[in-house]
Design a protein around this motif. Structure first.
Motif, PDB file in Angstrom:
ATOM      1  N   ASN A  70       0.852  -1.195   0.000  1.00  0.00           N
ATOM      2  CA  ASN A  70       0.000   0.000   0.000  1.00  0.00           C
ATOM      3  C   ASN A  70       0.878   1.233   0.000  1.00  0.00           C
ATOM      4  OD1 ASN A  70      -2.655  -1.019   0.018  1.00  0.00           O
ATOM      5  ND2 ASN A  70      -2.438  -1.570   2.164  1.00  0.00           N
ATOM      6  N   MET A  71       0.510   2.198  -0.822  1.00  0.00           N
ATOM      7  CA  MET A  71       1.287   3.429  -0.904  1.00  0.00           C
ATOM      8  C   MET A  71       0.333   4.592  -1.144  1.00  0.00           C
ATOM      9  SD  MET A  71       4.411   4.145  -3.439  1.00  0.00           S
ATOM     10  CE  MET A  71       5.170   5.722  -3.583  1.00  0.00           C
ATOM     11  N   ARG A  78      -3.156   3.129  -2.854  1.00  0.00           N
ATOM     12  CA  ARG A  78      -3.314   2.000  -3.769  1.00  0.00           C
ATOM     13  C   ARG A  78      -2.126   1.066  -3.618  1.00  0.00           C
ATOM     14  NH1 ARG A  78      -1.596   3.099  -9.725  1.00  0.00           N
ATOM     15  NH2 ARG A  78       0.365   4.091  -9.312  1.00  0.00           N
ATOM     16  N   LYS A  79      -2.287  -0.152  -4.089  1.00  0.00           N
ATOM     17  CA  LYS A  79      -1.204  -1.127  -4.020  1.00  0.00           C
ATOM     18  C   LYS A  79      -0.319  -0.971  -5.251  1.00  0.00           C
ATOM     19  CE  LYS A  79      -2.991  -4.648  -1.058  1.00  0.00           C
ATOM     20  NZ  LYS A  79      -2.196  -5.604  -0.380  1.00  0.00           N
ATOM     21  N   VAL A  80       0.994  -0.876  -4.995  1.00  0.00           N
ATOM     22  CA  VAL A  80       1.956  -0.756  -6.098  1.00  0.00           C
ATOM     23  C   VAL A  80       3.097  -1.745  -5.861  1.00  0.00           C
ATOM     24  CG1 VAL A  80       1.449   1.678  -6.574  1.00  0.00           C
ATOM     25  CG2 VAL A  80       3.212   1.098  -4.937  1.00  0.00           C
ATOM     26  N   HIS A  81       3.699  -2.205  -6.955  1.00  0.00           N
ATOM     27  CA  HIS A  81       4.874  -3.065  -6.850  1.00  0.00           C
ATOM     28  C   HIS A  81       6.080  -2.199  -6.532  1.00  0.00           C
ATOM     29  CE1 HIS A  81       2.455  -6.017  -9.141  1.00  0.00           C
ATOM     30  NE2 HIS A  81       3.089  -6.829  -8.319  1.00  0.00           N
ATOM     31  N   MET A  82       6.860  -2.640  -5.558  1.00  0.00           N
ATOM     32  CA  MET A  82       8.026  -1.853  -5.171  1.00  0.00           C
ATOM     33  C   MET A  82       9.099  -2.759  -4.585  1.00  0.00           C
ATOM     34  SD  MET A  82       6.796  -0.078  -1.588  1.00  0.00           S
ATOM     35  CE  MET A  82       5.688   1.003  -2.401  1.00  0.00           C
ATOM     36  N   PRO A  83      10.338  -2.261  -4.577  1.00  0.00           N
ATOM     37  CA  PRO A  83      11.398  -3.014  -3.907  1.00  0.00           C
ATOM     38  C   PRO A  83      11.187  -2.981  -2.396  1.00  0.00           C
ATOM     39  CG  PRO A  83      12.287  -1.204  -5.218  1.00  0.00           C
ATOM     40  CD  PRO A  83      10.816  -1.079  -5.221  1.00  0.00           C
ATOM     41  N   VAL A  84      11.464  -4.096  -1.746  1.00  0.00           N
ATOM     42  CA  VAL A  84      11.379  -4.201  -0.294  1.00  0.00           C
ATOM     43  C   VAL A  84      12.764  -4.625   0.182  1.00  0.00           C
ATOM     44  CG1 VAL A  84      10.298  -5.412   1.640  1.00  0.00           C
ATOM     45  CG2 VAL A  84       8.948  -4.852  -0.397  1.00  0.00           C
ATOM     46  N   ILE A  85      13.304  -3.898   1.148  1.00  0.00           N
ATOM     47  CA  ILE A  85      14.646  -4.183   1.653  1.00  0.00           C
ATOM     48  C   ILE A  85      14.531  -4.620   3.106  1.00  0.00           C
ATOM     49  CG2 ILE A  85      16.914  -3.202   2.165  1.00  0.00           C
ATOM     50  CD1 ILE A  85      15.032  -1.441  -0.395  1.00  0.00           C
TER      51      ILE A  85
END
Length: 135
Positions: A70-71, A78-85
Motif C-alpha cells: 500500500n502506498m 493504492r497497491k503498487v509493486h516496489m522493492p522491499v529491503i
C-alpha cells in the motif's frame, strides 16, 4: 535498457542475474562477485537511476525482494509493486538517487558509521572528500 543487451552483457561477463517483470515495470537482481563485474553492473545501475527508476545494490547479501504494498499516491492509497529491503546484522545497501545526482547508503555495518571510516576503507589511489551537511 534493452533487455537483449542486458542478457548478452551479463551472460558474457558470467554475472548471475534474475529478471522480474510486473506490469510495465522491470526489476533486475544480480550477484556480483568482483570489481570487474561491478563496473559492468554499475553502468546499468547509474543509467537506471538517472531516468528515475530504482537502482540499488547491497553488499554481501541479497536484501531485496519485490512485493505489492500500500502506498499513498496523488490519487489516494493504492497497491503498487516496489522493492522491499530487509536489513540483517552488518547489512549495507546503496541506491542511485533520482537523476543520478548522488548515491545514498543505509547501513548497519560499523565500517559505514562515519565518513572517516568510509574514506579510510578506500584504496590509496582514491581520494575521499569529507563535507558537512547542514539542514
Amino acid at each position: 535498457m534493452d533487455e537483449e543487451e542486458i542478457d548478452n552483457t551479463f551472460s558474457s561477463a558470467n554475472i548471475e542475474y534474475a529478471k522480474l517483470k510486473m506490469k510495465k515495470k522491470r526489476f533486475i537482481k544480480s550477484k556480483v562477485q568482483d570489481n570487474e563485474q561491478f563496473e559492468i553492473v554499475m553502468s546499468y545501475l547509474y543509467s537506471q537511476g538517472s531516468i528515475n527508476d530504482f537502482a540499488g545494490w547491497s553488499l554481501s547479501e541479497d536484501l531485496f525482494s519485490f512485493d505489492k504494498r500500500n502506498m499513498k499516491t496523488l490519487l489516494g492509497r493504492r497497491k503498487v509493486h516496489m522493492p522491499v529491503i530487509i536489513f540483517q546484522k552488518d547489512s549495507t545497501m546503496f541506491w542511485i538517487c533520482y537523476d543520478g545526482s548522488s548515491a545514498i547508503s543505509i547501513s548497519k555495518d560499523t565500517l559505514f558509521s562515519t565518513s572517516d571510516s568510509i574514506i579510510s576503507s578506500f584504496p590509496t589511489s582514491v581520494k575521499g572528500i569529507k563535507f558537512e551537511y547542514e539542514e
